[in-house]
Scaffold this motif. Structure first.
Motif, PDB file in Angstrom:
ATOM      1  N   VAL A 178       0.321 -10.595 -12.206  1.00 52.83           N
ATOM      2  CA  VAL A 178       0.598  -9.281 -11.625  1.00 52.83           C
ATOM      3  C   VAL A 178      -0.553  -8.921 -10.685  1.00 52.83           C
ATOM      4  CG1 VAL A 178       0.996  -6.831 -12.103  1.00 52.83           C
ATOM      5  CG2 VAL A 178       1.789  -8.551 -13.740  1.00 52.83           C
ATOM      6  N   ASP A 179      -0.210  -8.603  -9.446  1.00 57.05           N
ATOM      7  CA  ASP A 179      -1.225  -8.116  -8.505  1.00 57.05           C
ATOM      8  C   ASP A 179      -1.182  -6.586  -8.597  1.00 57.05           C
ATOM      9  OD1 ASP A 179      -2.945  -7.603  -6.442  1.00 57.05           O
ATOM     10  OD2 ASP A 179      -2.023  -9.020  -5.038  1.00 57.05           O
ATOM     11  N   GLN A 180      -2.051  -6.057  -9.451  1.00 60.45           N
ATOM     12  CA  GLN A 180      -2.008  -4.619  -9.764  1.00 60.45           C
ATOM     13  C   GLN A 180      -2.335  -3.774  -8.545  1.00 60.45           C
ATOM     14  OE1 GLN A 180      -3.591  -2.979 -13.292  1.00 60.45           O
ATOM     15  NE2 GLN A 180      -1.806  -3.812 -14.314  1.00 60.45           N
ATOM     16  N   ASP A 181      -1.514  -2.753  -8.314  1.00 64.22           N
ATOM     17  CA  ASP A 181      -1.697  -1.790  -7.235  1.00 64.22           C
ATOM     18  C   ASP A 181      -1.599  -2.389  -5.832  1.00 64.22           C
ATOM     19  OD1 ASP A 181      -1.802   0.716  -8.473  1.00 64.22           O
ATOM     20  OD2 ASP A 181      -3.845   0.355  -9.144  1.00 64.22           O
ATOM     21  N   PHE A 182      -0.980  -3.567  -5.728  1.00 69.00           N
ATOM     22  CA  PHE A 182      -0.823  -4.200  -4.407  1.00 69.00           C
ATOM     23  C   PHE A 182      -0.163  -3.245  -3.412  1.00 69.00           C
ATOM     24  CE2 PHE A 182       1.779  -6.359  -1.259  1.00 69.00           C
ATOM     25  CZ  PHE A 182       0.912  -7.297  -0.729  1.00 69.00           C
ATOM     26  N   PHE A 183       0.928  -2.595  -3.843  1.00 72.03           N
ATOM     27  CA  PHE A 183       1.688  -1.742  -2.911  1.00 72.03           C
ATOM     28  C   PHE A 183       0.976  -0.416  -2.631  1.00 72.03           C
ATOM     29  CE2 PHE A 183       4.751  -4.733  -4.651  1.00 72.03           C
ATOM     30  CZ  PHE A 183       5.352  -5.207  -3.494  1.00 72.03           C
ATOM     31  N   VAL A 184       0.116  -0.012  -3.530  1.00 71.54           N
ATOM     32  CA  VAL A 184      -0.678   1.208  -3.302  1.00 71.54           C
ATOM     33  C   VAL A 184      -1.770   0.896  -2.267  1.00 71.54           C
ATOM     34  CG1 VAL A 184      -2.139   2.948  -4.411  1.00 71.54           C
ATOM     35  CG2 VAL A 184      -0.224   1.940  -5.680  1.00 71.54           C
ATOM     36  N   ARG A 185      -2.341  -0.295  -2.370  1.00 80.20           N
ATOM     37  CA  ARG A 185      -3.432  -0.678  -1.464  1.00 80.20           C
ATOM     38  C   ARG A 185      -2.940  -1.015  -0.056  1.00 80.20           C
ATOM     39  NH1 ARG A 185      -4.972  -5.370  -3.343  1.00 80.20           N
ATOM     40  NH2 ARG A 185      -4.219  -5.321  -5.477  1.00 80.20           N
ATOM     41  N   HIS A 186      -1.752  -1.643   0.056  1.00 81.86           N
ATOM     42  CA  HIS A 186      -1.333  -2.186   1.356  1.00 81.86           C
ATOM     43  C   HIS A 186      -0.262  -1.386   2.090  1.00 81.86           C
ATOM     44  CE1 HIS A 186      -3.806  -5.739   1.005  1.00 81.86           C
ATOM     45  NE2 HIS A 186      -3.411  -5.843  -0.249  1.00 81.86           N
ATOM     46  N   TYR A 187       0.297  -0.371   1.457  1.00 81.71           N
ATOM     47  CA  TYR A 187       1.379   0.401   2.089  1.00 81.71           C
ATOM     48  C   TYR A 187       0.980   1.865   2.184  1.00 81.71           C
ATOM     49  CZ  TYR A 187       4.251  -3.747   1.739  1.00 81.71           C
ATOM     50  OH  TYR A 187       4.738  -5.029   1.885  1.00 81.71           O
ATOM     51  N   LYS A 188       1.152   2.432   3.398  1.00 81.08           N
ATOM     52  CA  LYS A 188       0.761   3.830   3.628  1.00 81.08           C
ATOM     53  C   LYS A 188       1.636   4.788   2.821  1.00 81.08           C
ATOM     54  CE  LYS A 188      -0.516   3.557   8.300  1.00 81.08           C
ATOM     55  NZ  LYS A 188       0.292   3.658   9.463  1.00 81.08           N
ATOM     56  N   GLU A 189       2.969   4.547   2.866  1.00 87.64           N
ATOM     57  CA  GLU A 189       3.904   5.444   2.179  1.00 87.64           C
ATOM     58  C   GLU A 189       4.157   4.938   0.754  1.00 87.64           C
ATOM     59  OE1 GLU A 189       6.218   7.487   4.584  1.00 87.64           O
ATOM     60  OE2 GLU A 189       4.507   7.108   5.903  1.00 87.64           O
ATOM     61  N   GLU A 190       4.416   5.887  -0.126  1.00 87.77           N
ATOM     62  CA  GLU A 190       4.807   5.490  -1.485  1.00 87.77           C
ATOM     63  C   GLU A 190       6.218   4.897  -1.438  1.00 87.77           C
ATOM     64  OE1 GLU A 190       4.455   8.848  -4.089  1.00 87.77           O
ATOM     65  OE2 GLU A 190       2.256   8.795  -4.053  1.00 87.77           O
ATOM     66  N   ILE A 191       6.454   3.847  -2.221  1.00 88.25           N
ATOM     67  CA  ILE A 191       7.777   3.213  -2.256  1.00 88.25           C
ATOM     68  C   ILE A 191       8.394   3.502  -3.629  1.00 88.25           C
ATOM     69  CG2 ILE A 191       9.036   1.023  -2.059  1.00 88.25           C
ATOM     70  CD1 ILE A 191       6.419  -0.126  -0.722  1.00 88.25           C
ATOM     71  N   TYR A 192       9.666   3.927  -3.627  1.00 86.62           N
ATOM     72  CA  TYR A 192      10.374   4.147  -4.894  1.00 86.62           C
ATOM     73  C   TYR A 192      11.607   3.276  -4.940  1.00 86.62           C
ATOM     74  CZ  TYR A 192       7.350   7.914  -6.317  1.00 86.62           C
ATOM     75  OH  TYR A 192       6.247   8.620  -6.712  1.00 86.62           O
ATOM     76  N   GLU A 193      11.871   2.670  -6.082  1.00 80.70           N
ATOM     77  CA  GLU A 193      13.059   1.833  -6.264  1.00 80.70           C
ATOM     78  C   GLU A 193      13.496   1.976  -7.714  1.00 80.70           C
ATOM     79  OE1 GLU A 193      12.256  -2.243  -5.051  1.00 80.70           O
ATOM     80  OE2 GLU A 193      14.225  -2.887  -5.737  1.00 80.70           O
ATOM     81  N   ASN A 194      14.776   2.081  -7.929  1.00 79.87           N
ATOM     82  CA  ASN A 194      15.318   2.239  -9.288  1.00 79.87           C
ATOM     83  C   ASN A 194      14.652   3.388 -10.043  1.00 79.87           C
ATOM     84  OD1 ASN A 194      17.085   0.072  -8.953  1.00 79.87           O
ATOM     85  ND2 ASN A 194      15.581  -1.422  -9.669  1.00 79.87           N
ATOM     86  N   GLY A 195      14.250   4.423  -9.308  1.00 78.10           N
ATOM     87  CA  GLY A 195      13.718   5.625  -9.952  1.00 78.10           C
ATOM     88  C   GLY A 195      12.260   5.581 -10.368  1.00 78.10           C
ATOM     89  N   ILE A 196      11.552   4.496 -10.052  1.00 83.32           N
ATOM     90  CA  ILE A 196      10.110   4.474 -10.360  1.00 83.32           C
ATOM     91  C   ILE A 196       9.318   3.997  -9.141  1.00 83.32           C
ATOM     92  CG2 ILE A 196      10.269   4.185 -12.886  1.00 83.32           C
ATOM     93  CD1 ILE A 196       9.570   1.213 -12.439  1.00 83.32           C
TER      94      ILE A 196
END
Ligand code: ACO
Length: 152
Positions: free
Chosen positions: A122-140
């Motif tokens: 698991v690459d923890q917080d990958f999407f928090v570190r590399h993406y400006k906008e928050e991403i939501y999928e399947n309600g989380i």
């Protein structure tokens, strides 16, 4: 579903709407697109799906993007694209094939494991570190990248 798979031609525009369906960062897409091979799943004259295969380390490649148009999903095209990429990667003397998906991506995780990938980490917080906008999928919120790998 009867599809054919071919490489994107150099004079052809990449299917951005599809690429952005798998990866909402245009910056990242534009960064890896020229480094990899872009395969198109064609249904008659229409682009139904896309897959991008990129060399990462010696004898290692990664499927960094895979997407199928909504109306063509759940018809086996994603699976066919992955099997095609495995075949092409082998031809290029790849020993390890990798792929990653966001923590909410349960369908993606099923598909990748059905194709033979095993979870490696698991690459923890990958999407928090590399993406400006928050991403939501399947309600989380999509925060972590589940990493998978396959010896080919
Ligand atoms: N929910 C549950 N299981 C699923 C789902 C889903 N949404 N999608 C695929 N699967 C599993 C099922 O087990 C399915 O078999 P079944 O239909 O017999 O039950 C199996 O995977 C094969 O599915 P395919 O029909 O081959 O997959 P599809 O052509 O729909 O493509 C894809 C899957 C590419 C994930 C598609 O849903 C898509 O484009 N999603 C939006 C973009 C995306 O999330 N891309 C991946 C991001 S990660 C990355 O790009 C590396």
């Amino acid at each position: 579903m009867e599809i054919t798979i071919r490489e994107l031609q150099t004079d052809e525009q990449a299917p951005y709407a599809l690429l952005l369906l798998a990866d909402p960062s245009l910056k990242l897409v534009n960064e890896y697109l020229p480094r990899g091979i872009c395969f198109l799943a064609m249904y008659q004259k229409e682009i139904a799906g896309v897959l991008v295969l990129v060399p990462t380390r010696p004898e290692t490649r990664e499927i960094v993007n895979i997407a199928v148009k909504e109306e063509f999903q759940r018809k086996g095209i994603g699976k066919q694209l992955i099997h095609f990429a495995i075949h092409k990667a082998r031809e290029m003397h790849t020993k390890t094939l990798e792929i990653g998906t966001g923590n909410p991506g349960v369908g993606q995780l099923l598909l990748y494991q059905k194709c033979g990938f095993r979870i490696t980490g698991v690459d923890q917080d990958f999407f928090v570190r590399h993406y400006k906008e928050e991403i939501y999928e399947n309600g989380i919120q999509c925060r972590d990248m589940i990493r998978l790998s396959m010896d080919i």
